[in-house]
Design a protein around this motif. Structure first.
Motif, PDB file in Angstrom:
ATOM      1  N   MET A  23       0.904  -1.151  -0.048  1.00 51.60           N
ATOM      2  CA  MET A  23      -0.126   0.093   0.005  1.00 51.60           C
ATOM      3  C   MET A  23       0.921   1.267   0.026  1.00 51.60           C
ATOM      4  N   ALA A  24       1.951   1.356   0.839  1.00 53.58           N
ATOM      5  CA  ALA A  24       2.847   2.517   0.793  1.00 53.58           C
ATOM      6  C   ALA A  24       3.498   2.520  -0.578  1.00 53.58           C
ATOM      7  N   THR A  25       3.802   1.583  -1.289  1.00 57.22           N
ATOM      8  CA  THR A  25       4.533   1.603  -2.642  1.00 57.22           C
ATOM      9  C   THR A  25       3.363   2.473  -3.795  1.00 57.22           C
ATOM     10  N   ALA A  26       2.152   1.906  -3.333  1.00 60.96           N
ATOM     11  CA  ALA A  26       1.217   2.432  -4.237  1.00 60.96           C
ATOM     12  C   ALA A  26       0.916   3.888  -4.066  1.00 60.96           C
ATOM     13  N   LEU A  27       1.047   4.406  -2.769  1.00 57.77           N
ATOM     14  CA  LEU A  27       0.671   5.745  -2.494  1.00 57.77           C
ATOM     15  C   LEU A  27       1.925   6.605  -2.530  1.00 57.77           C
ATOM     16  N   VAL A  28       3.130   6.355  -2.603  1.00 59.04           N
ATOM     17  CA  VAL A  28       4.208   6.960  -2.498  1.00 59.04           C
ATOM     18  C   VAL A  28       4.202   8.230  -3.519  1.00 59.04           C
ATOM     19  N   HIS A  29       3.625   8.130  -4.539  1.00 60.07           N
ATOM     20  CA  HIS A  29       3.689   9.244  -5.581  1.00 60.07           C
ATOM     21  C   HIS A  29       2.404   9.974  -5.489  1.00 60.07           C
ATOM     22  N   ASP A  30       1.386   9.667  -4.440  1.00 61.17           N
ATOM     23  CA  ASP A  30       0.367  10.617  -4.435  1.00 61.17           C
ATOM     24  C   ASP A  30      -0.698  10.501  -5.400  1.00 61.17           C
ATOM     25  N   PRO A  31      -0.927   9.399  -5.888  1.00 60.56           N
ATOM     26  CA  PRO A  31      -1.975   9.246  -7.319  1.00 60.56           C
ATOM     27  C   PRO A  31      -3.368   9.556  -7.207  1.00 60.56           C
ATOM     28  N   ASP A  32      -3.839   9.781  -8.066  1.00 60.49           N
ATOM     29  CA  ASP A  32      -5.137  10.178  -7.996  1.00 60.49           C
ATOM     30  C   ASP A  32      -6.396   9.077  -8.094  1.00 60.49           C
ATOM     31  N   VAL A  33      -5.643   7.695  -8.703  1.00 60.26           N
ATOM     32  CA  VAL A  33      -6.413   6.593  -8.525  1.00 60.26           C
ATOM     33  C   VAL A  33      -5.672   5.779  -7.736  1.00 60.26           C
ATOM     34  N   LEU A  34      -6.313   4.732  -6.947  1.00 57.62           N
ATOM     35  CA  LEU A  34      -5.924   3.877  -6.367  1.00 57.62           C
ATOM     36  C   LEU A  34      -6.636   2.538  -6.403  1.00 57.62           C
ATOM     37  N   LEU A  35      -5.884   1.525  -7.091  1.00 57.39           N
ATOM     38  CA  LEU A  35      -6.499   0.237  -7.303  1.00 57.39           C
ATOM     39  C   LEU A  35      -5.977  -0.904  -6.529  1.00 57.39           C
ATOM     40  N   LEU A  36      -6.909  -1.665  -5.669  1.00 60.51           N
ATOM     41  CA  LEU A  36      -6.373  -2.549  -4.642  1.00 60.51           C
ATOM     42  C   LEU A  36      -7.178  -3.832  -5.300  1.00 60.51           C
ATOM     43  N   ASP A  37      -6.242  -4.959  -5.331  1.00 57.52           N
ATOM     44  CA  ASP A  37      -6.950  -6.280  -5.654  1.00 57.52           C
ATOM     45  C   ASP A  37      -6.810  -7.078  -4.354  1.00 57.52           C
ATOM     46  N   GLU A  38      -8.078  -7.153  -3.693  1.00 58.98           N
ATOM     47  CA  GLU A  38      -8.340  -8.125  -2.432  1.00 58.98           C
ATOM     48  C   GLU A  38      -7.299  -7.687  -1.477  1.00 58.98           C
ATOM     49  N   PRO A  39      -7.433  -6.413  -1.029  1.00 58.10           N
ATOM     50  CA  PRO A  39      -6.375  -5.867  -0.265  1.00 58.10           C
ATOM     51  C   PRO A  39      -6.535  -6.542   1.148  1.00 58.10           C
ATOM     52  N   PHE A  40      -7.262  -6.980   1.708  1.00 56.69           N
ATOM     53  CA  PHE A  40      -7.724  -7.391   2.953  1.00 56.69           C
ATOM     54  C   PHE A  40      -7.400  -8.734   3.119  1.00 56.69           C
ATOM     55  N   ASN A  41      -6.573  -9.528   2.418  1.00 56.27           N
ATOM     56  CA  ASN A  41      -6.414 -11.016   2.402  1.00 56.27           C
ATOM     57  C   ASN A  41      -5.094 -11.099   3.286  1.00 56.27           C
ATOM     58  N   GLY A  42      -5.499 -11.867   4.267  1.00 57.74           N
ATOM     59  CA  GLY A  42      -4.396 -12.287   5.368  1.00 57.74           C
ATOM     60  C   GLY A  42      -4.190 -11.199   6.430  1.00 57.74           C
ATOM     61  N   MET A  43      -5.190 -10.149   6.593  1.00 64.04           N
ATOM     62  CA  MET A  43      -5.077  -8.975   7.597  1.00 64.04           C
ATOM     63  C   MET A  43      -5.792  -9.401   8.933  1.00 64.04           C
ATOM     64  N   ASP A  44      -5.174  -9.255   9.974  1.00 65.65           N
ATOM     65  CA  ASP A  44      -6.216  -9.598  11.210  1.00 65.65           C
ATOM     66  C   ASP A  44      -7.290  -8.312  11.515  1.00 65.65           C
ATOM     67  N   PRO A  45      -7.946  -8.610  12.139  1.00 65.12           N
ATOM     68  CA  PRO A  45      -9.292  -7.556  12.363  1.00 65.12           C
ATOM     69  C   PRO A  45      -8.750  -6.079  12.581  1.00 65.12           C
TER      70      PRO A  45
END
Length: 321
Positions: free
Chosen positions: A155-177
């Motif tokens: 997520m940090a690498t996707a945000l590093v350039h402050d993009p207009d559009v953020l696309l996330l593919d199944e981002p919650f996989n493997g995360m605890d509550p």
């Protein structure tokens, strides 16, 4: 040698629109995405569908990493395929890891900042890592991270350039509550700041909790669009389930049975209280006639609750169509 695209900071407040027009993608004889058209604006949008519905393929098409076999994908009128400058406006969090285990989280994010030719890559990397709450683990190798930590550093690498559009593919996989809630809060904040935030999921409660808009994919096709209540209201051919409590359930049941807007009325009990379970086949007529029946008969309505408005019911219906 490819010319460097100048860094263009995101303009605060500028509206962003991603548009797909009759987009299809096939691999040999397999059609992964079939004639999809949708428009996605600022805020959080959930891309919902079962595994194999074409969600990942659609995200790859949106991000410009896969060409459409037909149709176009644009951001504010600019095509995403073969358009180097558009990558400045897109942040992608893929489902697959595609990470280097021997590289620290800090260097992984910093490398992405340098690839974008940012004016101050170290400051950008530091800001992105702080945003995803990974400062304490940034010096460790990615190979030592848990699945949830890897998701956050991606997520940090996707945000590093402050993009207009953020696309996330199944981002919650493997995360605890706790990690899931933190990421949901972050995505909501990014959406409120004017970004297009689109994430895919096959977990119904994830989409229902965070997404203001929903795009449903079933078998490579765009099955529905809107919020889950709007989608549900469009399905007039399937009975709407309601739970009703009133001052005279039996008199109200008799009136509803005689009316053409219902397919079934059943008296029941819930926690010791008498209730009325109703199947409304004509939603508009039922919504109009119910208060009329109550007023004409002097019946007080204490509760009228949709019993099947959950996203799970909506999704199950769409898949079965």
């Amino acid at each position: 040698m490819t010319a460097t695209v100048p860094y263009r900071p995101r303009t605060a407040g500028a509206p962003v629109t991603m548009k797909l027009e009759q987009v299809s993608r096939w691999f040999g004889n397999v059609v992964a995405v079939n004639d999809v058209s949708m428009t996605i604006g600022p805020g959080v949008t959930g891309l919902l569908g079962p595994n194999g519905a074409g969600k990942s393929t659609l995200i790859h098409l949106m991000s410009g990493f896969l060409p459409p076999s037909s149709g176009t994908v644009t951001i504010d009128g600019e095509t995403t395929w073969h358009n180097e400058s558009i990558y400045r406006r897109i942040g992608l969090v893929p489902e697959r890891e595609a990470m280097y285990d021997g590289v620290s989280g800090w260097n992984f994010v910093l490398s992405n900042a340098k690839l974008h030719r940012l004016p101050d890559p170290q400051a950008a990397a530091r800001r992105a890592i702080e945003t995803v709450d990974m400062e304490s683990a940034a010096g460790r190798d990615v190979g030592t991270y848990s699945k949830g930590m890897k998701q956050r550093i991606k997520m940090a690498t996707a945000l590093v350039h402050d993009p207009d559009v953020l696309l996330l593919d199944e981002p919650f996989n493997g995360m605890d509550p706790r990690q899931r809630l933190q990421l949901m809060d972050l995505m909501a904040e990014l959406g409120r700041n004017g970004r297009v935030v689109l994430f895919s999921s096959h977990i119904l409660e994830e989409v229902e909790q965070i997404a203001a808009g929903i795009e449903v994919m079933v078998a490579g096709r765009h099955a529905a669009s809107g919020d889950f209540r709007e989608i549900r209201r469009l399905m007039t051919e399937r009975p709407h389930q309601y739970t009703i409590r009133s001052s005279d359930d039996r008199a109200l049941a008799a009136a509803l049975i005689a009316d053409g807007s219902t397919a079934g009325v059943e008296l029941g009990r819930r926690s010791g209280t008498e209730i009325l379970n109703v199947q409304a086949t004509d939603y508009n007529r039922f919504a109009h006639r119910l208060p009329v029946f109550a007023r004409e008969r002097g019946i007080r309505l204490y509760e009228v609750t949709p019993a099947d408005e959950s996203l799970e019911k909506v999704f199950s219906y769409l898949v079965s169509r």
